[in-house]
Design an enzyme around this catalytic site. Structure first.
Site, PDB file in Angstrom:
ATOM      1  N   CYS A 133       0.812  -1.228   0.000  1.00  0.00           N
ATOM      2  CA  CYS A 133       0.000   0.000   0.000  1.00  0.00           C
ATOM      3  C   CYS A 133       0.849   1.283   0.000  1.00  0.00           C
ATOM      4  O   CYS A 133       0.561   2.223  -0.743  1.00  0.00           O
ATOM      5  CB  CYS A 133      -0.931  -0.002   1.213  1.00  0.00           C
ATOM      6  N   HIS A 247      -3.134   6.154   4.485  1.00  0.00           N
ATOM      7  CA  HIS A 247      -1.736   6.395   4.808  1.00  0.00           C
ATOM      8  C   HIS A 247      -1.360   7.792   4.296  1.00  0.00           C
ATOM      9  O   HIS A 247      -1.797   8.200   3.212  1.00  0.00           O
ATOM     10  CB  HIS A 247      -0.814   5.391   4.098  1.00  0.00           C
TER      11      HIS A 247
HETATM   12  P1  NAP Z   1      -7.798  -9.112   7.917  1.00  0.00           P
HETATM   13  O1  NAP Z   1      -8.849  -8.075   8.065  1.00  0.00           O
HETATM   14  O2  NAP Z   1      -7.144  -9.638   9.137  1.00  0.00           O
HETATM   15  O3  NAP Z   1      -8.392 -10.352   7.089  1.00  0.00           O
HETATM   16  C1  NAP Z   1      -7.686 -11.537   6.895  1.00  0.00           C
HETATM   17  C2  NAP Z   1      -8.443 -12.421   5.924  1.00  0.00           C
HETATM   18  O4  NAP Z   1      -7.672 -13.593   5.669  1.00  0.00           O
HETATM   19  C3  NAP Z   1      -9.772 -12.878   6.442  1.00  0.00           C
HETATM   20  O5  NAP Z   1     -10.698 -12.975   5.388  1.00  0.00           O
HETATM   21  C4  NAP Z   1      -9.442 -14.252   6.985  1.00  0.00           C
HETATM   22  O6  NAP Z   1     -10.543 -15.139   7.062  1.00  0.00           O
HETATM   23  C5  NAP Z   1      -8.476 -14.727   5.929  1.00  0.00           C
HETATM   24  N1  NAP Z   1      -7.727 -15.876   6.434  1.00  0.00           N
HETATM   25  C6  NAP Z   1      -6.915 -15.915   7.514  1.00  0.00           C
HETATM   26  N2  NAP Z   1      -6.447 -17.156   7.710  1.00  0.00           N
HETATM   27  C7  NAP Z   1      -7.000 -17.937   6.745  1.00  0.00           C
HETATM   28  C8  NAP Z   1      -6.926 -19.318   6.430  1.00  0.00           C
HETATM   29  N3  NAP Z   1      -6.187 -20.162   7.148  1.00  0.00           N
HETATM   30  N4  NAP Z   1      -7.617 -19.768   5.358  1.00  0.00           N
HETATM   31  C9  NAP Z   1      -8.379 -18.919   4.650  1.00  0.00           C
HETATM   32  N5  NAP Z   1      -8.486 -17.597   4.882  1.00  0.00           N
HETATM   33  C10 NAP Z   1      -7.810 -17.117   5.935  1.00  0.00           C
HETATM   34  O7  NAP Z   1      -6.592  -8.603   7.030  1.00  0.00           O
HETATM   35  P2  NAP Z   1      -6.596  -7.637   5.739  1.00  0.00           P
HETATM   36  O8  NAP Z   1      -6.262  -6.266   6.152  1.00  0.00           O
HETATM   37  O9  NAP Z   1      -7.819  -7.850   4.922  1.00  0.00           O
HETATM   38  O10 NAP Z   1      -5.303  -8.150   4.988  1.00  0.00           O
HETATM   39  C11 NAP Z   1      -5.188  -9.448   4.471  1.00  0.00           C
HETATM   40  C12 NAP Z   1      -3.857  -9.555   3.774  1.00  0.00           C
HETATM   41  O11 NAP Z   1      -3.843  -8.691   2.651  1.00  0.00           O
HETATM   42  C13 NAP Z   1      -2.647  -9.142   4.618  1.00  0.00           C
HETATM   43  O12 NAP Z   1      -2.113 -10.201   5.340  1.00  0.00           O
HETATM   44  C14 NAP Z   1      -1.689  -8.612   3.613  1.00  0.00           C
HETATM   45  O13 NAP Z   1      -0.889  -9.683   3.154  1.00  0.00           O
HETATM   46  C15 NAP Z   1      -2.565  -8.158   2.504  1.00  0.00           C
HETATM   47  N6  NAP Z   1      -2.644  -6.691   2.487  1.00  0.00           N
HETATM   48  C16 NAP Z   1      -2.054  -6.063   1.485  1.00  0.00           C
HETATM   49  C17 NAP Z   1      -2.057  -4.717   1.417  1.00  0.00           C
HETATM   50  C18 NAP Z   1      -1.315  -4.037   0.339  1.00  0.00           C
HETATM   51  O14 NAP Z   1      -0.544  -3.223   0.654  1.00  0.00           O
HETATM   52  N7  NAP Z   1      -1.504  -4.360  -0.917  1.00  0.00           N
HETATM   53  C19 NAP Z   1      -2.720  -3.946   2.353  1.00  0.00           C
HETATM   54  C20 NAP Z   1      -3.347  -4.597   3.389  1.00  0.00           C
HETATM   55  C21 NAP Z   1      -3.297  -5.989   3.431  1.00  0.00           C
HETATM   56  P3  NAP Z   1     -11.319 -15.367   8.462  1.00  0.00           P
HETATM   57  O15 NAP Z   1     -12.177 -14.159   8.648  1.00  0.00           O
HETATM   58  O16 NAP Z   1     -12.112 -16.612   8.208  1.00  0.00           O
HETATM   59  O17 NAP Z   1     -10.289 -15.541   9.514  1.00  0.00           O
HETATM   60  N1  12T Z   2       2.399  -5.449   7.564  1.00  0.00           N
HETATM   61  O1  12T Z   2       0.930  -6.139   2.012  1.00  0.00           O
HETATM   62  O2  12T Z   2       0.764  -3.786   8.685  1.00  0.00           O
HETATM   63  O3  12T Z   2       2.939  -6.459   2.717  1.00  0.00           O
HETATM   64  O4  12T Z   2       0.125  -2.111   7.443  1.00  0.00           O
HETATM   65  C1  12T Z   2       0.566  -4.362   4.076  1.00  0.00           C
HETATM   66  C2  12T Z   2       0.283  -3.667   5.230  1.00  0.00           C
HETATM   67  C3  12T Z   2       2.067  -5.775   5.259  1.00  0.00           C
HETATM   68  C4  12T Z   2       1.794  -6.060   2.881  1.00  0.00           C
HETATM   69  C5  12T Z   2       0.578  -3.261   7.600  1.00  0.00           C
HETATM   70  C6  12T Z   2       1.795  -5.075   6.409  1.00  0.00           C
HETATM   71  C7  12T Z   2       1.459  -5.379   4.110  1.00  0.00           C
HETATM   72  C8  12T Z   2       0.898  -4.027   6.383  1.00  0.00           C
END
Ligand code: NAP
Ligand code: 12T
Length: 341
Positions: A133, A247
């Site tokens: 991000c 951010h």
């Molecule tokens: P979040 O709100 O904690 O959501 C996590 C998601 O992953 C939930 O849907 C969860 O399902 C699912 N999950 C966790 N463990 C799982 C498993 N064993 N099998 C299937 N699904 C599972 O986190 P978020 O902010 O949406 O972020 C998720 C991921 O996206 C981060 O870890 C990061 O890698 C990525 N991300 C990327 C950016 C970016 O910069 N591009 C920004 C933010 C996040 P449940 O609800 O069933 O637990």
């Molecule tokens: N730790 O997509 O914590 O690599 O804000 C994005 C956001 C990892 C990632 C955060 C993180 C990622 C965060």
């Protein structure tokens, strides 16, 4: 695909990013013929509405991707490592939001306003990576400057919202603020190593051997890959602040050739995905609360760095869950279906 559109899977559908993926697919009228919502076993049976129809969350398994054309992954790096190759092997194109594949040489790392052509390389692995991000909003703002006068060095400091670390972190900031106002003796501190309410933590993701945080090094490496230019010097300080969404970044750029503040303003007025918010007399500059819920990357406080020959300072704000994650991923999907599928 069929004539109604594409079969789309959202992996991590119950998360902060996954929820926004569903909303973004709907808002941009992405041609979805079938929608699969996948998450952990704990979420099976939860429902979400998409275009007036209720969809039920299913458990993610290796068999989830039969017939899927596009799989949007945001369930963490280890889930992507475990399941994205299986999804690609069964014929889906994976658009991955995690850090799992971003620096793999045969996986394109794409921001549609900056390097749309890189998508073509998806064919080798069937995976396209969405950058971090913090990197996305920085390169959207810097692309026009890079094209106009070249960039030698970037010094960036981030002010990152808690939503970047998911739903648990949004909850924790809210609970801490509530507990402090109620003078409770115990603060819930689970997501970050310290209190985040009314605090700033110079610590995002894990620390590495060189003393930088992984988040800081993602910005360094991803920026070079997206601009396809290893000669750009990048140094970053990533800070978590008690903000829910968006951010903010203080960015100092040293350019190859001189560029005036007026020229940068003109570039920003025309730059795709950018909104210039820079009117000091009216106290107008990019604010996190204005970036939240919006698609645009807001750019302002444009001024000359008077300490060097060719330097510009900027303040850049974007919604980390939208442009920083879900929106960028759906924009990649739009390019993919327009040009390749
Ligand atoms: P979040 O709100 O904690 O959501 C996590 C998601 O992953 C939930 O849907 C969860 O399902 C699912 N999950 C966790 N463990 C799982 C498993 N064993 N099998 C299937 N699904 C599972 O986190 P978020 O902010 O949406 O972020 C998720 C991921 O996206 C981060 O870890 C990061 O890698 C990525 N991300 C990327 C950016 C970016 O910069 N591009 C920004 C933010 C996040 P449940 O609800 O069933 O637990
Ligand atoms: N730790 O997509 O914590 O690599 O804000 C994005 C956001 C990892 C990632 C955060 C993180 C990622 C965060």
């Amino acid at each position: 695909m069929n004539e109604a559109g594409y079969s789309v899977a959202v992996v991590g559908a119950t998360g902060a990013v996954g929820n926004e993926m569903i909303a973004t697919l709907e808002a941009r009228d992405f041609p979805v013929s079938e929608l699969k919502l996948l998450a952990s076993v704990n979420s099976v049976g939860k429902t979400y509405e998409f275009k007036g129809t209720e969809y039920i969350v299913e458990e993610l398994t290796e068999d989830s991707f039969v017939g899927v054309d596009i799989a949007l992954f945001s369930a963490g790096g280890s889930i992507s490592e475990a399941f994205a190759p299986a999804a690609a092997a069964s014929g889906a194109v994976v658009i991955d939001n995690t850090n799992a594949f971003r620096m793999d040489a045969d996986v394109p790392l794409v921001v549609p306003e900056v390097n749309p052509g890189a998508i073509a390389e998806y064919k080798t692995r069937g995976i396209i990576a969405n950058p971090n991000c913090s990197t996305i909003q920085m390169v959207v703002a810097l692309k026009p400057i890079y094209d106009a006068v070249g960039i030698r060095r970037i010094v960036v400091s981030t002010y990152q919202a808690v939503s970047g670390s998911g739903k648990k972190a949004i909850d924790e900031l809210e609970k801490q603020v509530y507990a402090l106002f109620n003078q409770e003796s115990e603060l819930p501190i689970n997501v970050y190593p310290h209190q985040i309410a009314f605090n700033c933590l110079p610590h995002i993701d894990v620390f590495l051997e060189n003393g930088y945080s992984k988040e800081e090094m993602k910005m360094v490496r991803e920026t070079k890959k997206i601009f396809a230019d290893d000669s750009i010097g990048v140094t970053a300080t990533a800070v978590r602040v008690p903000v829910f969404f968006s951010h903010s970044e203080s960015i100092n750029v040293e350019t190859d050739e001189k560029i005036s503040v007026e020229e940068v303003r003109e570039l920003m007025e025309r730059a795709p995905g950018v909104e210039l918010v820079d009117d000091l007399e009216q106290n107008r500059y990019p604010l996190a609360i204005d970036g939240a819920g919006q698609d645009a990357t807001l750019v302002g406080r444009i001024r000359e760095d008077e300490s060097i020959a060719n330097g510009i300072n900027l303040w850049v704000v974007a919604d980390n869950i939208r442009k920083g994650a879900a929106l960028n991923a759906v924009q990649i999907a739009e390019l993919l279906i327009r040009e390749y599928l």
